[in-house]
Each structure stands twice: as structure tokens, then as C-alpha cells.
Design a protein around this motif. Sequence first.
Motif, short mmCIF file in Angstrom:
data_model
loop_
_atom_site.label_atom_id
_atom_site.label_comp_id
_atom_site.label_asym_id
_atom_site.label_seq_id
_atom_site.Cartn_x
_atom_site.Cartn_y
_atom_site.Cartn_z
N GLU A 1 48.28 36.56 42.70
CA GLU A 1 46.92 36.06 42.89
C GLU A 1 45.95 37.23 43.03
N PRO A 2 44.70 37.07 42.56
CA PRO A 2 43.73 38.14 42.77
C PRO A 2 43.36 38.28 44.24
N LEU A 3 43.18 39.51 44.67
CA LEU A 3 42.73 39.78 46.03
C LEU A 3 41.27 39.34 46.17
N SER A 4 40.90 38.90 47.34
CA SER A 4 39.50 38.57 47.63
C SER A 4 38.66 39.85 47.61
N GLY A 5 37.50 39.79 46.95
CA GLY A 5 36.57 40.92 46.99
C GLY A 5 36.10 41.21 48.40
N LYS B 1 48.73 48.34 52.12
CA LYS B 1 49.58 47.39 52.85
C LYS B 1 48.72 46.47 53.73
N PHE B 2 47.68 47.03 54.35
CA PHE B 2 46.77 46.22 55.16
C PHE B 2 46.07 45.17 54.30
N LEU B 3 45.61 45.56 53.10
CA LEU B 3 44.97 44.60 52.20
C LEU B 3 45.93 43.47 51.83
N ALA B 4 47.17 43.82 51.52
CA ALA B 4 48.14 42.79 51.18
C ALA B 4 48.39 41.85 52.35
N THR B 5 48.40 42.40 53.56
CA THR B 5 48.61 41.58 54.76
C THR B 5 47.43 40.64 54.98
N THR C 1 55.18 46.09 48.10
CA THR C 1 55.88 45.08 47.31
C THR C 1 54.98 43.86 47.11
N GLY C 2 54.90 43.41 45.87
CA GLY C 2 54.10 42.24 45.55
C GLY C 2 52.68 42.54 45.12
N MET C 3 52.24 43.80 45.23
CA MET C 3 50.89 44.17 44.83
C MET C 3 50.93 44.94 43.51
N SER C 4 50.04 44.59 42.61
CA SER C 4 49.87 45.34 41.37
C SER C 4 48.39 45.65 41.18
N ARG D 1 41.17 43.16 39.78
CA ARG D 1 42.02 44.28 39.36
C ARG D 1 43.21 44.48 40.29
N ILE D 2 43.18 43.80 41.45
CA ILE D 2 44.31 43.89 42.37
C ILE D 2 44.91 42.50 42.55
N GLN D 3 46.18 42.39 42.26
CA GLN D 3 46.91 41.13 42.42
C GLN D 3 47.92 41.29 43.56
N VAL D 4 48.00 40.24 44.36
CA VAL D 4 49.00 40.19 45.43
C VAL D 4 49.79 38.90 45.25
#
Length: 540
Positions: free
Chosen positions: A184-188, A33-37, A9-12, A178-181
Motif C-alpha cells: 500500500e502507498p504510505l500516507s503523505g 522503520k518508524f514510517l513503516a510502523t 521488511t515490507g517497504m519498497s 513512491r513508498i509502499q508498505v
Amino acid sequence: MASSLQTPTGMSIRAESPSSEATSKILTPEALKFLATLHRTFNPVRKQLLANRDKVQAELDNGKHLHFLHSTQKIREDVAWRCAPPGPGLEDRRVEITGPTDRKMVINALGSGAKTFMADFEDSNSPTWNNMVNGQVNLYDAIRRQIDFELNGKQYKLPENPAVLLVRPRGWHLDEPRIQVDGEPLSGSMFDFGLYFFNNAHELVKRGSGPYFYLPKMEHHLEARLWNDIFTFSAAYIRFPYGTIRATVLIETIPAAFQMEEILYELRDHSAGLNCGRWDYIFSYIKKLRASKTYVMPDRTDVTMTVPFMEAYVKLLIQTCHKRKVAAMGGMSAQIPIKGDDTANEKAMSKVRADKEREVKAGHDGTWVAHPALVKIAMDIFDKHMPGPHQYHIRREDVRVTEQDLVNPSVPGAITDKGVRENISAALSYCAAWISGNGCVPINFLMEDAATAEIARVQLWQWVKYGSKTDSGKTITSSHLGPIFDEEAQKVAKIAGISTDHVNVAKGYMMAQLSKQWPSDFLTSDLYAQLDSNLPKGKL
């Protein structure tokens, strides 16, 4: 849209659907899920630290000088603390090979005879979606000895005892857009580290190694603290032994050179030492000290490791690492063999030998090469001069490096017409190749990464900014450089694998940089949107 992925939830994810192999091995629901956390826990701090970089740059532009921090003086003066001992397989690192994470490169590097291989998701990698995801698949397979394949009738196989694997994630400044949480964009950095660690940490330990990293582009010890916090959190998340991770920090920005001991201190339970990231260090020197004509540099070929500010940085790094009992790694030899010209090849290899001999005699514990053919050359020199696994006993207590030593602008040499043209050619060649999906580019028998293009870019900007003259008396202006850009662009467009459209994008970008008040922080940030049709095109 990568609709086949099960995202939390919250990741696209806005990217091409990955292969079934990538989905099953790498981009699993648990890993995502770990990346989102990681993002929700640590991205606010990352953003604060990036804002602090802007604050420091503004202070430098307004005349403030870089200095050793008074607030951390006790850390530097305390002789008692030490970093963690080397992780399994990192006791002897005399020759390390580096390169991107494509399957052929991974096999060749792991079987090159080098002690370690730094698999690079950063400066020698173009961060297309396929490169980033397939690179993770290749490392996953290499760790499990499942990477062998055949290409054009040739077998590519891992040897029985491959090099120890280290991984370099992208720097804190780069997003994975390309990944939003949560919008916001995820950190590379978190994407590269998180996927590799989550999917491989337990397997690496089971095989007698560990999750080992190279950390790039840091500018402050609090950025190292953030990495350490992520290591500690991540280990607890997957129920992994604390202190098993090891990380070597590249000292490749000039602010970091003033905080080497503090960086080691923050990572002391996970530290594997420091590395002289020489090319990015030159880029950072020019960029950070951009507001003063005092620091205008001659041709980049004249900015060698023996000029005063580079020599001071090397001495301080070795002294700092050995004081804290960790590896002081030397820099890259980017030469590649020159086939068909024995004289030119021997001249190039002689430069490599001289460079490696300088490093080992200075006290370095290991060095970098970019091509398997250089491994034996470097290995022979370190074997001759470094009989043990490292040189921590060489404490360099004779070294006294001052703040002024680290910024000493005395660099013999000249700005030549040839040097101007070579900078334009290198910048265009690299940027066009990078946009085309290749981040490791052979240019004039050197294997170049983004650092070379960055030096070329900021030098051209610097020379235009301050109206520098070449040794032939020509004033360097945008109008003077325009025809040279046109000529070099026509040459670059003929290189296999590079499209004319990409050359034109590179030329437009570089020309626009010349007229800016200040150059952009990173060309990779600026050109990111050119990589992928799924990304919005930003203004260059």
C-alpha cells in the motif's frame, strides 16, 4: 529505485536514489522503520476516515444539510475544558510567514522578522521526490544552524534569532506513492510528519523550541483524533515528553467549520489553535455544496472576507479559540511587491493594511503573509492594535453563529468575462507550474498556491454545470470556454520554467473537468502521477 536505502521488511521505494546527505540525515534505516510502523498502526483508520468523507459528500449531494453535531453537544457546552498553553516560542504569533521548503526560501523566511515561519510541504509545494526529501534536509540543517550557503556571489545566512519553525505536512487525502508498505502507498501526511518529527524533535527541545505543526484539510473531528493519536504514539516511540508537540489546525473545509470545538477538544493536549484557511475554505464551500444551484458564486474576487458566510466563519473561529484559550490565526495576504509602479504597489499594500486591520480588530491573534516585504506592514498594524502577545481576553460572547449563517449564499457580485478568463489563466498557470515542480507561483503580483487553482477549477465547473451567464449575457459552456483555454494556454507556455507539454496536460485536465458530473476532490491527487517518471501515469 532508491537502492542505496536500507528499508525495513515490507517497504519498497520507487524513486531516484537520494543524495548521500539525505540518506545519512533523513532517510535512515531507523526513520524508515518508524514510517513503516506509523503506516501499519494508523493507515486503516485513515482509510476509514477518507471513506467517511465520501459518505458525507454523497449525503450532501442528496440534499442533506451540514449541521452542528448533536452527539458532541456536551463538548461544546462544557465551559471548563481548556487547550494546552502555548509551546515555547508560540506565545506571540502576530505575524507568520509561509512558503515552501527550498533552501533559499527557508533562510529568507526564518530571517524575515516574522514571529514564526510555516515551512510548507503541502499547498505551496509541488511534491516531487526531490522537493520532499531535500525540504526535509533543509529543515534539518536550519534547526541545527547549518543551512548557510552562497549563490551567485550572495550569502544566505540565518540571523541570530530566527523565526520559530512550524511545519505543514500534506493532508490526509494525499499518498506518498513512491513508498509502499505491505503493498500500500504510505500516507503523505505520515511521511512528512514522521521524518520531521523523528529526526528533529529532540534537537528542537534541546534548543528551546519544539516540534510544531500546521494540520491541513481536515473535515471531521475524528480526523483530528487520528492526529492526536499519532502524536501520542510518536512521542512514546522516541521516548519524548508527552504534550510537547503543538499543532494548529487550518479550518479550510466547510464541514470542519461545524466542528471547531470538537477539533480543539480532540487535540487539546497538543493544540496551538485554529487558522482561517480562507482560500481553501471558499474552494470547499463550492465543492461540498455543489449539488445546488443556490450556491453558485460570482467572480472569486467578489468572494471576500466580508461576505456573510465568510464573516460568520471568522467570528465563530475567534470565539471558539478564545473560549478554549488558544490562538485564532488570521488568513493569508498573498500580495507581492509591484516593482516599477509605485501607484499600483501602494494600492496593493493598502489592501494588505486594510485586511490586517480588519483581522486584528476582529480579535485575531496573528496573521499570515507570503512575502518578506509584507512582514513589517502586518507587524506594525498588530503592534498598534494588539499590545499584548495575544487577544484571548476578547471572547466575542456577542457572537451567535447559526448553521444557516455558515452556508449563507448571499454574495454580491457578478460573473464577468474577465473573471472567467482570469480563472482559466490562473488554473493553467498554476497547474503547469506545479507539474514542472513549482508549487508557489507568482500570478498577477500574488503569490498563489494550489487553493487558487482549486477555486478557479470548481468555479468553472460550477458555471458550466448550471449554465451560468456572464454579465455580458454569454452562457458559459465548454464550447464557449474552449477558445479561451487555447488563448490563455499560448500565453502560459511563454512563461519561463513552464514547458508547452505541461501546459497541454493542464489544459486537457481542466477541460475534462468541465464535463464531469462532479468535479474531482483535489487537482493535486489527479495530477500527482505527472510529477515523476517513476510513477504510473493515471487517466486524468
